[in-house]
Design an enzyme around this catalytic site. Structure first.
Site, PDB file in Angstrom:
ATOM      1  N   HIS A 117       0.799  -1.161   0.012  1.00 30.50           N
ATOM      2  CA  HIS A 117      -0.044  -0.138  -0.187  1.00 30.50           C
ATOM      3  C   HIS A 117       0.793   1.274  -0.025  1.00 30.50           C
ATOM      4  O   HIS A 117       0.694   2.156  -0.778  1.00 30.50           O
ATOM      5  CB  HIS A 117      -0.805  -0.033   1.216  1.00 30.50           C
ATOM      6  N   ARG A 125       6.033   2.883 -10.947  1.00 33.32           N
ATOM      7  CA  ARG A 125       7.160   3.740 -10.645  1.00 33.32           C
ATOM      8  C   ARG A 125       7.852   4.004 -12.047  1.00 33.32           C
ATOM      9  O   ARG A 125       7.734   3.169 -12.885  1.00 33.32           O
ATOM     10  CB  ARG A 125       8.052   3.280  -9.699  1.00 33.32           C
ATOM     11  N   GLU A 178       3.710  -5.547 -11.819  1.00 34.43           N
ATOM     12  CA  GLU A 178       5.069  -5.207 -12.088  1.00 34.43           C
ATOM     13  C   GLU A 178       5.831  -6.110 -12.958  1.00 34.43           C
ATOM     14  O   GLU A 178       6.580  -5.832 -13.689  1.00 34.43           O
ATOM     15  CB  GLU A 178       5.645  -4.698 -10.842  1.00 34.43           C
TER      16      GLU A 178
END
Length: 327
Positions: free
Chosen positions: A18, A139, A241
């Site tokens: 989170h 990211r 990811e």
């Protein structure tokens, strides 16, 4: 300057996922000259110091803000209604679709058979719904890695192990035992843990002894994924990811919120689902290592499907929607 407060937590039980995805959101907002603060509790295995090191102020009670962003399974409509006193807009990040929310935008990046309708009746009619893998929270390092994908030759020589930041079910220890029992040898093995892993010192010692590369609470995961041929991981956000950078992987279900997405990703052929952690034994990890070494896992197919599933028109399209709420 606009102000956003992010309400989230990390702990040995909750894990670090989170907080890590909220940091991605926070950094994107910060680039737009928005003041972002994290409201976190000091739980065992918290990441408050890590968040502060990343450049964000942390608080421990409500403050007035232009927008609250909530990523927390224990927060629902009741809490959100009460905190309308402090903010004009509320954004919720969720995976479960198991409780009502009073929010203006909901973001759920998971791929599920019914992802477009799973929040029917759980959010207000005016709520903006950003649902499905095209709204992945990625990211910058992963976005860059996708632009520089490696050639895969269907051989597994470099193995990456990451079972979540806290790994409460001790999967990393199981895998290390499997590596010691296995007759399969690999060119390189990366073992990644988070600060919340209570066995991290024991794991570090084993890695040093066995010649594995040990990493703790890192900010270069995408680089490790780029180098790896296969990842042994947990379900959850790191599944996407791995798919996003085309890394073939297995997933062990270590929490209730990971079950449906892991099973669905396996059905689609994007990951190898090993099942629930309590049924995944050391011997099962040994068998997986043997199959990898013998070329019995189609790495190229896993990579291809993962990349296709996570294809987006542009990286992080959710940022524009959140910025619209702040106008």
């Amino acid at each position: 300057m606009k102000k956003v407060i992010i309400r989230t937590d990390a702990s040995t039980n909750i894990g670090s996922g989170h907080v890590m995805r909220c940091l991605t959101i926070a950094k994107n907002l910060q680039k737009q000259n928005i003041n972002v603060k994290f409201w976190m509790k000091e739980l065992p295995g918290h990441l408050i110091n890590f968040v502060e090191h990343e450049g964000f102020e942390t608080i421990n009670s409500a403050e007035k803000a232009d927008l609250y962003l909530i990523d927390h399974y224990n927060i629902d409509e009741e809490w959100e209604k009460a905190h309308r006193l402090f903010t004009n807009k509320i954004v919720v990040i969720d995976d479960l679709a198991n409780r009502p929310h009073d929010c203006d935008l909901i973001l759920d990046q998971n791929s599920l058979p019914n992802f477009e309708s799973r929040y029917d009746g759980l959010v207000p009619q005016h709520c903006i719904r950003l649902l499905g893998p095209k709204y992945l929270i990625m990211r910058d390092e992963f976005i860059e890695a996708r632009l520089n994908l490696k050639e895969r030759n269907n051989q597994a020589e470099r193995i990456l192990v990451f079972m979540g930041g806290s790994d409460p079910t001790e999967e990393t220890i199981k895998i290390l035992k499997a590596l010691s029992k296995s007759k399969s040898s690999f060119e390189h093995i990366d073992i990644v843990v988070g600060n919340g892993n209570i066995h991290k010192e024991e794991i570090k010692h084993i890695c040093l002894k066995q010649g594995y590369e040990y990493h703790c609470q890192i900010n270069y995961m995408a680089r490790l994924m780029q180098r790896a041929d296969f990842s042994i991981g947990a379900g959850g956000s790191t599944t996407w990811e791995r798919c996003y950078v085309g890394l073939p992987s297995s997933s062990t279900i270590v929490a209730e919120n990971q079950a449906f997405t892991t099973i669905h990703a396996d059905d689609l052929g994007a990951v190898v689902n090993l099942g629930w952690h309590e049924k995944v034994t050391v011997e099962m990890y040994v068998d997986l290592l043997l199959k990898l070494k013998n070329g019995e896992v189609d790495l190229n197919q896993l990579s291809k499907i993962g990349l296709s599933l996570t294809k987006t028109v542009s990286p992080n399209p959710w940022i524009e929607e959140i910025l619209e709420l702040l106008i």
